[in-house]
Design a protein around this motif. Structure first.
Motif, PDB file in Angstrom:
ATOM      1  N   VAL A 141     -26.072  66.625 -81.402  1.00 14.00           N
ATOM      2  CA  VAL A 141     -24.755  67.263 -81.326  1.00 14.00           C
ATOM      3  C   VAL A 141     -24.987  68.705 -80.891  1.00 14.00           C
ATOM      4  CG1 VAL A 141     -22.697  67.934 -82.608  1.00 14.00           C
ATOM      5  CG2 VAL A 141     -23.886  65.791 -83.175  1.00 14.00           C
ATOM      6  N   LEU A 142     -24.417  69.053 -79.777  1.00 14.95           N
ATOM      7  CA  LEU A 142     -24.625  70.394 -79.244  1.00 14.95           C
ATOM      8  C   LEU A 142     -23.780  71.400 -80.005  1.00 14.95           C
ATOM      9  CD1 LEU A 142     -24.644  69.539 -75.445  1.00 14.95           C
ATOM     10  CD2 LEU A 142     -26.610  70.022 -76.905  1.00 14.95           C
ATOM     11  N   TYR A 143     -24.434  72.466 -80.340  1.00 14.50           N
ATOM     12  CA  TYR A 143     -23.760  73.522 -81.080  1.00 14.50           C
ATOM     13  C   TYR A 143     -22.789  74.248 -80.154  1.00 14.50           C
ATOM     14  CZ  TYR A 143     -23.251  77.384 -84.368  1.00 14.50           C
ATOM     15  OH  TYR A 143     -22.758  78.296 -85.250  1.00 14.50           O
ATOM     16  N   ASP A 146     -17.772  72.947 -77.559  1.00 13.61           N
ATOM     17  CA  ASP A 146     -17.717  71.644 -76.891  1.00 13.61           C
ATOM     18  C   ASP A 146     -16.396  71.422 -76.156  1.00 13.61           C
ATOM     19  OD1 ASP A 146     -18.634  69.175 -76.033  1.00 13.61           O
ATOM     20  OD2 ASP A 146     -17.774  68.137 -77.753  1.00 13.61           O
ATOM     21  N   TYR A 150     -18.839  66.751 -74.984  1.00 14.46           N
ATOM     22  CA  TYR A 150     -20.113  66.039 -75.094  1.00 14.46           C
ATOM     23  C   TYR A 150     -20.338  65.475 -76.486  1.00 14.46           C
ATOM     24  CZ  TYR A 150     -21.686  67.314 -70.522  1.00 14.46           C
ATOM     25  OH  TYR A 150     -21.802  67.406 -69.173  1.00 14.46           O
ATOM     26  N   ASN A 151     -19.788  66.138 -77.457  1.00 20.27           N
ATOM     27  CA  ASN A 151     -20.085  65.746 -78.837  1.00 20.27           C
ATOM     28  C   ASN A 151     -19.145  64.646 -79.307  1.00 20.27           C
ATOM     29  OD1 ASN A 151     -22.042  67.698 -78.808  1.00 20.27           O
ATOM     30  ND2 ASN A 151     -20.763  69.241 -79.805  1.00 20.27           N
ATOM     31  N   GLN A 186     -14.613  63.541 -82.153  1.00 17.05           N
ATOM     32  CA  GLN A 186     -15.284  64.672 -81.511  1.00 17.05           C
ATOM     33  C   GLN A 186     -15.854  65.550 -82.620  1.00 17.05           C
ATOM     34  OE1 GLN A 186     -12.994  66.996 -78.734  1.00 17.05           O
ATOM     35  NE2 GLN A 186     -14.852  67.826 -77.812  1.00 17.05           N
ATOM     36  N   GLN A 188     -17.608  68.872 -84.172  1.00 20.14           N
ATOM     37  CA  GLN A 188     -17.731  70.326 -84.062  1.00 20.14           C
ATOM     38  C   GLN A 188     -18.863  70.749 -84.982  1.00 20.14           C
ATOM     39  OE1 GLN A 188     -15.832  73.057 -82.430  1.00 20.14           O
ATOM     40  NE2 GLN A 188     -17.706  74.019 -83.195  1.00 20.14           N
ATOM     41  N   ALA A 263     -26.866  68.465 -70.345  1.00 21.69           N
ATOM     42  CA  ALA A 263     -25.410  68.483 -70.255  1.00 21.69           C
ATOM     43  C   ALA A 263     -24.939  69.380 -69.122  1.00 21.69           C
ATOM     44  CB  ALA A 263     -24.831  68.965 -71.580  1.00 21.69           C
ATOM     45  N   LEU A 266     -21.779  73.209 -69.232  1.00 23.99           N
ATOM     46  CA  LEU A 266     -21.881  74.188 -70.327  1.00 23.99           C
ATOM     47  C   LEU A 266     -21.659  75.577 -69.744  1.00 23.99           C
ATOM     48  CD1 LEU A 266     -25.104  72.848 -72.106  1.00 23.99           C
ATOM     49  CD2 LEU A 266     -22.718  72.395 -72.699  1.00 23.99           C
ATOM     50  N   GLU A 325     -23.037  78.757 -73.606  1.00 17.58           N
ATOM     51  CA  GLU A 325     -21.976  78.506 -74.598  1.00 17.58           C
ATOM     52  C   GLU A 325     -21.888  79.681 -75.585  1.00 17.58           C
ATOM     53  OE1 GLU A 325     -19.758  75.676 -75.106  1.00 17.58           O
ATOM     54  OE2 GLU A 325     -20.247  75.350 -73.010  1.00 17.58           O
TER      55      GLU A 325
END
Lengths: 350, 178
Positions: A141-143, A146, A150-151, A186, A188, A263, A266, A325
């Protein structure tokens, strides 16, 4: 009186002298029944089935008229029943999305010429309950906010139309918002993982008041931490323009796990300031792409452009900071000479 | 004296008569013509280890085998039956093919039995009854041997695990107590 006693003893002796019929043949019943039930993958139908076997030793008796009866009882009391000649039977019942425990009862009947109809039964409960799976999971899970989406993680409940609920361990690691489709959440990310796969997502699914066994998947909340850099191979401008230009490619890495982030989309921001310069007749350009490209790379265009030939001792030094990001991932010292740019990495390194 | 002797004779006669008759027929608790439930010898849900492997496979094959060209209903049933085995596609196909062959042979056996029953209203000797059962068991044994050749080790293991844990638990053997 004496005659009576003698008569009795004679009868007893006669009976004792008769070889027991058990020595000749003994009727031994051995009838087995198998009953079972299976549910279709979409839970729409329950199939019950039975089989019998008669391994009896029948002596002078005969077994005939085998009949197998199968009855399926639904949780609401309704039932279907079917009798077939022989040793096998099967039947089905539409569940009509009625969850709960069904019962299949098999009865194997046969006629014994010596003792009449004989029954053997077996029964089995069959649980029909919704299911839920997380087919693909989400490896990381990208911090960040988003905005791209993607998440996303998806659970699939069967039968469709039930209610989904997500939870996470540890509880503060991330939060959920509904995705575009039922079952899609989704994520977060609130706090990064301490190590890989330390975050467990759980999908709960309830249909018609009956809960499925929850599905889980492990993931890692990653933070964009550093970049790795490709080479810079500039191309010279053609006179009357002087100087050079070219692209530098960066790959984005996240921690924990030194995860290469692939990804696209971003957000990328760079901040450049000039540290020193010994030539004022040239324009220096830093033009990073605003978003990672389709391969997940940051592409940074570097150029020195002048209307005059660059002096041999050209030295322009810039400080460059790059953010992904909104997170700081790189500091460079970029030194432009008259033929190329040298990029000094000041970290972060991992 | 007279009374004691008479009782002795009656008791002795009863015991001996019973020895002859009871030894011949250990039977369900019913009189001829009535319906009776046999006593349970082995309840697979409690003692699955007492269900013979061959019997368990025989029951399973009989219950699961579909025809070579199954009806939609038969196909759906078999799909649901095979679902818990979680076989690979190749193993599942091998199992379906072998069971289809078993089903064909089983149908043939049952047809022969039905024809023979029509020709002679009722089986008259023990061998007439024993033969079809023995043949069913033999068909199952042959099908199992064939499957062990055609399934991968993983597929054979999954099938056996299912029969040992699931099928045996749902078999009940009734009969004459030893």
């Amino acid at each position: 009186m004496r005659n009576l006693i003698q008569l009795g003893l004679m009868i007893a002796a006669a009976l004792l002298s008769v070889a027991p019929l058990s020595g000749q043949c003994q009727m031994i019943y051995n009838v087995s029944v198998y009953a079972d039930a299976s549910v279709s993958s979409d839970l729409s139908t329950i199939y019950a089935y039975s089989s019998g076997a008669d391994n009896s030793t029948t002596c002078n008796c005969t077994h005939s008229n085998y009949q197998a009866t199968l009855t399926v009882y639904a949780p609401n009391g309704s039932k279907v029943s079917r009798t077939q000649p022989g040793m096998q039977s099967s039947d089905s019942m539409a569940t009509n999305d009625l969850m709960g425990t069904y019962d299949a009862v098999a009865q194997q009947a046969l006629n014994c010429s010596c003792f009449g109809q004989v029954l053997a039964t077996a029964s089995v409960p069959a649980r029909v309950s919704p299911t839920v799976t997380i087919p693909a999971g989400i490896s990381y899970v990208l911090y960040g906010p988003d905005a791209v989406g993607y998440n996303l993680v998806q659970a699939i409940g069967t039968p469709p139309g039930g209610q989904y609920a997500w939870s996470v361990t540890p509880a503060n690691r991330l939060s959920f918002s509904n995705g575009l489709m039922p079952g899609v959440a989704q994520l977060q990310a609130n706090t990064p993982s301490a190590y890989q796969n330390d975050t467990v997502l759980t999908a709960n699914y309830t249909y018609s008041g009956t809960a499925a066994v929850p599905a889980t998947t492990s993931t890692t909340v990653t933070v964009y931490r550093y970049l790795t850099q490709g080479s810079y191979n500039p191309i010279s401008f053609s006179p009357p323009t002087y100087g050079y230009f070219g692209n530098v490619y960066y790959s984005v890495y996240a921690q924990p796990g030194q995860l290469l982030v692939l990804a696209s989309g971003l957000s990328v921001i760079e901040s450049v300031s000039q540290t020193s310069s010994n030539y004022s007749g040239a324009a220096v350009t830093f033009q990073g792409n605003a978003q990672t490209n389709s391969s997940g790379n940051i592409v940074d265009y570097l150029a020195v452009k002048s209307n005059n030939p660059l002096p041999a001792n050209l030295k322009i030094i810039n400080d460059q900071e790059i953010f992904v990001e909104g997170l700081y991932v790189r500091d460079n010292t970029v030194t432009f000479s008259n033929s190329t740019a040298t990029i000094g990495n000041n970290g972060p390194y991992n | 004296m007279y009374r004691k002797s008479r009782l002795l004779i009656i008791a002795l006669t009863t015991v001996l008569a019973c020895r002859v008759v009871c030894a011949q027929h250990v039977h369900p608790q019913s009189s001829s013509g009535a319906t009776a439930q046999l006593p349970v010898l082995v309840d697979g849900s409690k003692t699955p280890d007492q269900i013979p492997d061959a019997l368990a496979y025989q029951h399973y094959f009989m219950a699961v085998a579909a025809h070579p060209s199954p009806s939609a209903q038969e196909q759906s049933r078999q799909d649901a039956q095979l679902l818990p085995l979680q076989l690979s596609a190749a193993d599942q196909q091998a199992l379906i093919l072998r069971l289809a062959s078993f089903r064909t042979q089983l149908d043939q056996l049952e047809n022969n039995l039905a024809n023979s029953a029509n020709a002679t209203p009722a089986p008259s000797t023990p061998s007439q009854l024993a033969s079809p059962n023995a043949q069913q068991a033999a068909l199952a044994t042959a099908a199992l041997a064939g499957l062990r050749q055609s399934l991968t080790p993983d597929g054979a293991s999954r099938l056996d695990q299912y029969v040992q844990t699931r099928v045996k638990a749902h078999i009940v053997i009734y009969g004459t107590p030893k």
